[in-house]
Design a protein around this motif. Structure first.
Motif, PDB file in Angstrom:
ATOM      1  N   TYR A 301       0.830  -1.205   0.000  1.00 42.51           N
ATOM      2  CA  TYR A 301       0.000   0.000   0.000  1.00 42.51           C
ATOM      3  C   TYR A 301       0.869   1.261   0.000  1.00 42.51           C
ATOM      4  CZ  TYR A 301      -2.791   3.829   1.865  1.00 42.51           C
ATOM      5  OH  TYR A 301      -3.376   5.052   2.066  1.00 42.51           O
ATOM      6  N   CYS A 302       1.902   1.263   0.833  1.00 43.97           N
ATOM      7  CA  CYS A 302       2.788   2.431   0.924  1.00 43.97           C
ATOM      8  C   CYS A 302       3.488   2.700  -0.400  1.00 43.97           C
ATOM      9  CB  CYS A 302       3.826   2.229   2.034  1.00 43.97           C
ATOM     10  SG  CYS A 302       3.135   2.276   3.701  1.00 43.97           S
ATOM     11  N   ARG A 303       3.977   1.653  -1.035  1.00 43.72           N
ATOM     12  CA  ARG A 303       4.675   1.822  -2.311  1.00 43.72           C
ATOM     13  C   ARG A 303       3.704   2.289  -3.405  1.00 43.72           C
ATOM     14  NH1 ARG A 303       9.822  -0.511  -1.979  1.00 43.72           N
ATOM     15  NH2 ARG A 303      10.027  -0.605  -4.252  1.00 43.72           N
ATOM     16  N   TYR A 304       2.487   1.751  -3.358  1.00 42.82           N
ATOM     17  CA  TYR A 304       1.464   2.184  -4.322  1.00 42.82           C
ATOM     18  C   TYR A 304       1.146   3.659  -4.119  1.00 42.82           C
ATOM     19  CZ  TYR A 304      -3.204   2.828  -6.307  1.00 42.82           C
ATOM     20  OH  TYR A 304      -4.288   3.315  -6.991  1.00 42.82           O
ATOM     21  N   LYS A 305       0.995   4.052  -2.858  1.00 38.48           N
ATOM     22  CA  LYS A 305       0.682   5.451  -2.540  1.00 38.48           C
ATOM     23  C   LYS A 305       1.807   6.373  -2.989  1.00 38.48           C
ATOM     24  CE  LYS A 305      -0.820   8.335   1.335  1.00 38.48           C
ATOM     25  NZ  LYS A 305      -1.106   8.386   2.791  1.00 38.48           N
ATOM     26  N   ASP A 306       3.048   5.961  -2.778  1.00 39.78           N
ATOM     27  CA  ASP A 306       4.187   6.783  -3.192  1.00 39.78           C
ATOM     28  C   ASP A 306       4.253   6.892  -4.713  1.00 39.78           C
ATOM     29  OD1 ASP A 306       4.830   7.081  -0.547  1.00 39.78           O
ATOM     30  OD2 ASP A 306       6.459   5.626  -0.562  1.00 39.78           O
ATOM     31  N   ALA A 307       3.943   5.786  -5.401  1.00 43.60           N
ATOM     32  CA  ALA A 307       3.971   5.804  -6.864  1.00 43.60           C
ATOM     33  C   ALA A 307       2.903   6.744  -7.416  1.00 43.60           C
ATOM     34  CB  ALA A 307       3.751   4.390  -7.408  1.00 43.60           C
ATOM     35  N   LYS A 308       1.719   6.727  -6.821  1.00 39.75           N
ATOM     36  CA  LYS A 308       0.638   7.626  -7.249  1.00 39.75           C
ATOM     37  C   LYS A 308       1.020   9.087  -6.991  1.00 39.75           C
ATOM     38  CE  LYS A 308      -2.933   6.554  -8.543  1.00 39.75           C
ATOM     39  NZ  LYS A 308      -3.422   6.362  -9.930  1.00 39.75           N
ATOM     40  N   SER A 309       1.675   9.330  -5.849  1.00 40.05           N
ATOM     41  CA  SER A 309       2.113  10.695  -5.534  1.00 40.05           C
ATOM     42  C   SER A 309       3.150  11.174  -6.538  1.00 40.05           C
ATOM     43  CB  SER A 309       2.692  10.753  -4.112  1.00 40.05           C
ATOM     44  OG  SER A 309       1.713  10.456  -3.150  1.00 40.05           O
ATOM     45  N   ALA A 310       4.049  10.273  -6.926  1.00 45.07           N
ATOM     46  CA  ALA A 310       5.095  10.625  -7.883  1.00 45.07           C
ATOM     47  C   ALA A 310       4.494  10.923  -9.252  1.00 45.07           C
ATOM     48  CB  ALA A 310       6.113   9.502  -7.998  1.00 45.07           C
ATOM     49  N   GLU A 311       3.430  10.179  -9.631  1.00 46.16           N
ATOM     50  CA  GLU A 311       2.781  10.407 -10.919  1.00 46.16           C
ATOM     51  C   GLU A 311       2.086  11.768 -10.964  1.00 46.16           C
ATOM     52  OE1 GLU A 311       0.101   7.222 -11.651  1.00 46.16           O
ATOM     53  OE2 GLU A 311       1.677   5.703 -11.788  1.00 46.16           O
ATOM     54  N   SER A 313       2.748  14.337  -9.005  1.00 50.03           N
ATOM     55  CA  SER A 313       3.685  15.436  -8.779  1.00 50.03           C
ATOM     56  C   SER A 313       5.109  14.907  -8.828  1.00 50.03           C
ATOM     57  CB  SER A 313       3.409  16.096  -7.424  1.00 50.03           C
ATOM     58  OG  SER A 313       4.367  17.083  -7.154  1.00 50.03           O
ATOM     59  N   PRO A 314       5.780  15.004  -9.970  1.00 44.26           N
ATOM     60  CA  PRO A 314       7.158  14.491 -10.093  1.00 44.26           C
ATOM     61  C   PRO A 314       8.088  14.977  -9.011  1.00 44.26           C
ATOM     62  CG  PRO A 314       6.312  15.189 -12.223  1.00 44.26           C
ATOM     63  CD  PRO A 314       5.317  15.640 -11.196  1.00 44.26           C
ATOM     64  N   ALA A 315       7.839  16.173  -8.495  1.00 46.96           N
ATOM     65  CA  ALA A 315       8.719  16.725  -7.455  1.00 46.96           C
ATOM     66  C   ALA A 315       8.604  15.951  -6.178  1.00 46.96           C
ATOM     67  CB  ALA A 315       8.348  18.189  -7.194  1.00 46.96           C
ATOM     68  N   ALA A 316       7.509  15.148  -6.023  1.00 45.58           N
ATOM     69  CA  ALA A 316       7.298  14.385  -4.784  1.00 45.58           C
ATOM     70  C   ALA A 316       8.357  13.338  -4.587  1.00 45.58           C
ATOM     71  CB  ALA A 316       5.916  13.729  -4.814  1.00 45.58           C
ATOM     72  N   VAL A 317       9.006  12.950  -5.717  1.00 46.13           N
ATOM     73  CA  VAL A 317      10.063  11.938  -5.594  1.00 46.13           C
ATOM     74  C   VAL A 317      11.231  12.492  -4.813  1.00 46.13           C
ATOM     75  CG1 VAL A 317      11.683  10.512  -6.888  1.00 46.13           C
ATOM     76  CG2 VAL A 317       9.363  10.856  -7.748  1.00 46.13           C
ATOM     77  N   GLU A 318      11.485  13.797  -4.989  1.00 44.08           N
ATOM     78  CA  GLU A 318      12.628  14.418  -4.328  1.00 44.08           C
ATOM     79  C   GLU A 318      12.256  15.073  -3.016  1.00 44.08           C
ATOM     80  OE1 GLU A 318      15.615  14.088  -5.469  1.00 44.08           O
ATOM     81  OE2 GLU A 318      14.984  13.068  -7.279  1.00 44.08           O
ATOM     82  N   THR A 319      10.963  15.420  -2.851  1.00 44.15           N
ATOM     83  CA  THR A 319      10.548  16.148  -1.658  1.00 44.15           C
ATOM     84  C   THR A 319       9.932  15.221  -0.641  1.00 44.15           C
ATOM     85  OG1 THR A 319      10.052  18.057  -3.060  1.00 44.15           O
ATOM     86  CG2 THR A 319       9.138  18.057  -0.801  1.00 44.15           C
ATOM     87  N   PRO A 320      10.436  15.167   0.597  1.00 41.78           N
ATOM     88  CA  PRO A 320       9.874  14.283   1.609  1.00 41.78           C
ATOM     89  C   PRO A 320       8.399  14.593   1.839  1.00 41.78           C
ATOM     90  CG  PRO A 320      11.963  15.210   2.359  1.00 41.78           C
ATOM     91  CD  PRO A 320      11.573  15.947   1.119  1.00 41.78           C
TER      92      PRO A 320
END
Length: 324
Positions: A301-311, A313-320
């Motif tokens: 679930y956490c990885r899915y949520k992070d992947a959706k956030s990255a999609e 907002s690309p900046a979410a990958v770099e921003t905690p």
């Protein structure tokens, strides 16, 4: 050996379930393991120590409040939650003892893997597991006496020495060897978790094999109780972290650390002195399956949520992320 390690990491949940089923169906083939659960646990804790160095405890000094939070939740909420569930479901004494023992245990080593898979704070997880393990000889007997004193007569010092011998000393010995010969054994670090997993599987097989009849009568009830216990750890840690505005990576590490108990220790203690209560060991064995399943689902679930956030907002990958 690397391929075997990858298989264990990827399919550990299914391997645990498979071993438990095999021990249930072919119980007589696994009964022998019940005589060696203490040894298996000592080996598990020794391998844990081998993966640690003195520098791994630096998080205690960098973020003492976070490490303290995990230990407080671990040793205050989980014993209470275990005791409360035994009262809520009116469990028989020996089954109740098993759930309480489980609640009083420190964090399990599998929590570090699950934290990594959930994109959590692995450094915090490793440190928290280590600290709770080191505190176990003192805090566990106190909690067990408090919550299980009405079920069985408990002497502090025999239990203290038992936990010291089974948990604390093997970890310390492993840390010392790693400090002295770390460079020579560094190439084996990646496979040590696999050896630990094999030890846990043998403990599970031993417990299931000697509790076949009890599992047939009370297995579903204990499975439900341990599911609630495990889930309560995740929920309680999330609530505390939300209240204190802890960052997401640390929150995930704390949730997993609090929710995943050292179930092998609970089972081993129940089978051996001073308890010698085979039925009590069942809670730990079932919990081993339960927390691997829920941990894997939580990580997915956490990885899915992070992947959706990255999609989105690309900046979410770099921003905690600052909100769970």
């Amino acid at each position: 050996m690397a391929n075997v390690n990858q298989i264990f990491n990827k399919y550990l949940t299914w391997i645990v379930i498979g071993v438990a089923l095999a021990a249930f169906v072919f119980d007589q083939s696994f009964v022998w393991a019940s005589n060696y659960t203490t040894l298996f646990l000592q080996i598990i804790m020794f391998f844990m120590g081998l993966t640690l160095s003195v520098s791994d405890f630096k998080e205690v000094f960098h973020r003492p409040a976070y490490v303290a939070m995990v230990s407080l939740m671990q040793f205050i909420w989980m014993p209470f939650a275990g005791w409360a569930l035994t009262k809520l479901f009116n469990l028989p004494p020996e089954l109740a003892l098993g759930v309480i023992l489980l609640g009083c245990c420190p964090g399990g080593t599998a929590s570090n893997v699950m934290t990594y898979l959930s994109n959590g704070d692995v450094a915090l997880s490793v440190t928290a597991t280590s600290i709770s393990t080191m505190l176990a000889p003192i805090i566990m007997p106190l909690n067990i006496s408090l919550y299980a004193g009405e079920i069985i007569e408990i002497s502090f010092w025999p239990m203290f020495w038992s936990i010291l011998r089974v948990v604390f000393l093997p970890v310390v010995f492993g840390v010392i060897l790693n400090s002295l010969f770390g460079k020579k054994i560094a190439s084996y670090y990646s496979v040590l978790p696999t050896f630990s997993s094999i030890g846990v599987l043998l403990v599970i097989a031993a417990v299931v094999s000697v509790n076949k009849e009890t599992i047939m009568h009370s297995g579903l009830l204990i499975a439900f109780v341990t599911f609630l216990h495990n889930s309560s750890g995740y929920a309680f840690a999330w609530g505390v972290c939300k209240l204190l505005k802890v960052d997401v990576a640390s929150t995930r590490a704390m949730q997993i650390e609090v929710g995943m108990q050292n179930s092998g220790l609970a089972s081993s203690m129940a089978l051996n002195a001073p308890f010698n209560a085979p039925q009590a060991s069942m809670a730990g064995a079932i919990y081993s399956i339960m927390h691997n399943v829920t941990g894997s689902l939580f990580a997915s679930y956490c990885r899915y949520k992070d992947a959706k956030s990255a999609e989105s907002s690309p900046a979410a990958v770099e921003t905690p992320v600052t909100e769970a």
